[in-house]
Design an enzyme around this catalytic site. Structure first.
Site, PDB file in Angstrom:
ATOM      1  N   GLU A 137      40.109  16.669-140.009  1.00 41.34           N
ATOM      2  CA  GLU A 137      40.130  15.196-140.082  1.00 41.34           C
ATOM      3  C   GLU A 137      38.739  14.666-140.428  1.00 41.34           C
ATOM      4  O   GLU A 137      38.602  13.701-141.189  1.00 41.34           O
ATOM      5  CB  GLU A 137      40.613  14.617-138.739  1.00 41.34           C
ATOM      6  CG  GLU A 137      40.793  13.108-138.733  1.00 41.34           C
ATOM      7  CD  GLU A 137      41.917  12.614-139.641  1.00 41.34           C
ATOM      8  OE1 GLU A 137      43.006  13.195-139.589  1.00 41.34           O
ATOM      9  OE2 GLU A 137      41.672  11.673-140.426  1.00 41.34           O
ATOM     10  N   GLU A 171      36.984  10.810-147.943  1.00 41.33           N
ATOM     11  CA  GLU A 171      37.386   9.419-148.205  1.00 41.33           C
ATOM     12  C   GLU A 171      36.158   8.534-148.436  1.00 41.33           C
ATOM     13  O   GLU A 171      36.163   7.679-149.322  1.00 41.33           O
ATOM     14  CB  GLU A 171      38.196   8.878-147.019  1.00 41.33           C
ATOM     15  CG  GLU A 171      39.631   9.361-146.983  1.00 41.33           C
ATOM     16  CD  GLU A 171      40.373   8.916-145.717  1.00 41.33           C
ATOM     17  OE1 GLU A 171      41.529   9.315-145.589  1.00 41.33           O
ATOM     18  OE2 GLU A 171      39.789   8.199-144.894  1.00 41.33           O
TER      19      GLU A 171
HETATM   20  N1  ATP Z   1      40.332   4.555-155.031  1.00 41.52           N
HETATM   21  C1  ATP Z   1      41.620   4.911-154.944  1.00 41.52           C
HETATM   22  N2  ATP Z   1      42.327   5.164-156.059  1.00 41.52           N
HETATM   23  C2  ATP Z   1      43.629   5.532-155.981  1.00 41.52           C
HETATM   24  N3  ATP Z   1      44.335   5.657-154.835  1.00 41.52           N
HETATM   25  C3  ATP Z   1      43.683   5.437-153.685  1.00 41.52           C
HETATM   26  C4  ATP Z   1      42.308   5.039-153.668  1.00 41.52           C
HETATM   27  N4  ATP Z   1      41.936   4.881-152.370  1.00 41.52           N
HETATM   28  C5  ATP Z   1      43.013   5.175-151.644  1.00 41.52           C
HETATM   29  N5  ATP Z   1      44.070   5.502-152.403  1.00 41.52           N
HETATM   30  C6  ATP Z   1      45.424   5.886-151.932  1.00 41.52           C
HETATM   31  O1  ATP Z   1      45.629   5.331-150.652  1.00 41.52           O
HETATM   32  C7  ATP Z   1      45.840   6.385-149.675  1.00 41.52           C
HETATM   33  C8  ATP Z   1      45.198   5.986-148.379  1.00 41.52           C
HETATM   34  O2  ATP Z   1      43.801   5.927-148.606  1.00 41.52           O
HETATM   35  P1  ATP Z   1      42.793   5.382-147.505  1.00 41.52           P
HETATM   36  O3  ATP Z   1      41.416   5.456-148.036  1.00 41.52           O
HETATM   37  O4  ATP Z   1      43.292   4.069-147.002  1.00 41.52           O
HETATM   38  O5  ATP Z   1      42.925   6.490-146.395  1.00 41.52           O
HETATM   39  P2  ATP Z   1      43.464   6.403-144.906  1.00 41.52           P
HETATM   40  O6  ATP Z   1      44.450   5.317-144.715  1.00 41.52           O
HETATM   41  O7  ATP Z   1      42.283   6.453-144.025  1.00 41.52           O
HETATM   42  O8  ATP Z   1      44.237   7.787-144.969  1.00 41.52           O
HETATM   43  P3  ATP Z   1      44.362   8.943-143.915  1.00 41.52           P
HETATM   44  O9  ATP Z   1      45.487   8.516-143.029  1.00 41.52           O
HETATM   45  O10 ATP Z   1      44.668  10.154-144.763  1.00 41.52           O
HETATM   46  O11 ATP Z   1      43.027   9.074-143.216  1.00 41.52           O
HETATM   47  C9  ATP Z   1      45.253   7.639-150.333  1.00 41.52           C
HETATM   48  O12 ATP Z   1      45.872   8.819-149.843  1.00 41.52           O
HETATM   49  C10 ATP Z   1      45.555   7.392-151.803  1.00 41.52           C
HETATM   50  O13 ATP Z   1      46.900   7.761-152.118  1.00 41.52           O
END
Ligand code: ATP
Length: 161
Positions: A104, A111
Site C-alpha cells: 500500500e 500515485e
Molecule cells: N492522471 C490520471 N489519468 C488517468 N486516470 C487516472 C489518473 N489519476 C487517477 N486515475 C484513475 O483513477 C483511479 C483512482 O486514482 P486515485 O489517484 O484517486 O487513487 P486512490 O483513490 O487513492 O486509489 P487506491 O484506492 O488504489 O489507493 C486510478 O486507479 C485510475 O484508474
C-alpha cells in the site's frame, strides 16, 4: 527533467537554499539534492528512519485502505492470541501484516509520482495506478486466504468443543 518544486506557484530547483527554508519541505526544510547524496554529509541513519516513518504516517493519514489494513492487522494479532496459534502461523500472519501495508505504501508513492508528473488525464497514468492498485488487491486476497487457513481451524475447534 530537472527536479523542481512548485512552492507558491513557482518552479525552482529543489537544491535552491531558499526552497529548503520554505514550508512544505519537512520541518527543517530538509531536501536532498544530488550534491547532498554524493557527500553523505547531511543524511544519518536516524534521518533515514525518520523519512521512512514519515512515509508510513503519510500513507496512514491519507489512504483509507491503509487504515483498513492496520485495523485488519490489529484484529489478526488479537485473534492470534485468543486462538493461541502456533509459531508457524504467527510467522505467516506477520508476513501478511508487513506485506499488505508495504505494498500500500508503494501504491501511495506511485500515485504521488503519477500525480506529480501527470496531473491531467493520461492513459499511461491510469495504467500505472491501476496496476499498483491491482498489486495491493492481490496481496490483500492472499492475506485473506492465509487468515482463513490460520484462524478458521482453531476457531471451529474452540466453538465446536
Ligand atoms: N492522471 C490520471 N489519468 C488517468 N486516470 C487516472 C489518473 N489519476 C487517477 N486515475 C484513475 O483513477 C483511479 C483512482 O486514482 P486515485 O489517484 O484517486 O487513487 P486512490 O483513490 O487513492 O486509489 P487506491 O484506492 O488504489 O489507493 C486510478 O486507479 C485510475 O484508474
Amino acid at each position: 527533467m530537472n527536479a523542481s518544486n512548485a512552492v507558491g506557484g513557482e518552479n525552482r530547483p529543489v537544491g535552491d537554499p531558499e526552497v529548503r527554508d520554505e514550508p512544505g519541505f519537512g520541518e527543517e526544510g530538509f531536501v536532498r539534492n544530488e550534491a547532498d547524496k554524493a557527500s553523505h554529509s547531511r543524511f544519518s541513519l536516524v534521518n533515514a528512519f525518520a523519512c521512512a516513518i514519515s512515509g508510513l504516517l503519510y500513507a496512514l493519514k491519507t489512504q483509507r485502505n491503509m487504515k483498513i489494513h492496520v485495523a485488519a492487522a490489529v484484529l489478526a494479532v488479537i485473534l492470534g492470541f485468543v486462538l493461541a496459534i502456533d509459531p508457524l502461523s504467527w510467522a505467516a500472519v506477520a508476513v501478511c501484516i508487513a506485506l499488505v501495508p508495504a505494498v500500500e505504501c508503494v501504491n501511495t508513492a506511485l500515485e504521488s509520482v503519477v500525480d506529480l508528473v501527470s496531473p491531467g488525464y493520461a492513459d499511461l497514468a491510469k495504467h500505472a495506478k491501476d496496476c499498483a492498485a491491482g498489486a495491493v488487491l492481490l496481496c490483500a486476497i492472499g492475506s485473506l486466504i492465509v487468515a482463513c487457513a490460520v484462524f478458521l481451524p482453531p476457531a471451529f475447534a474452540l466453538f465446536c468443543q
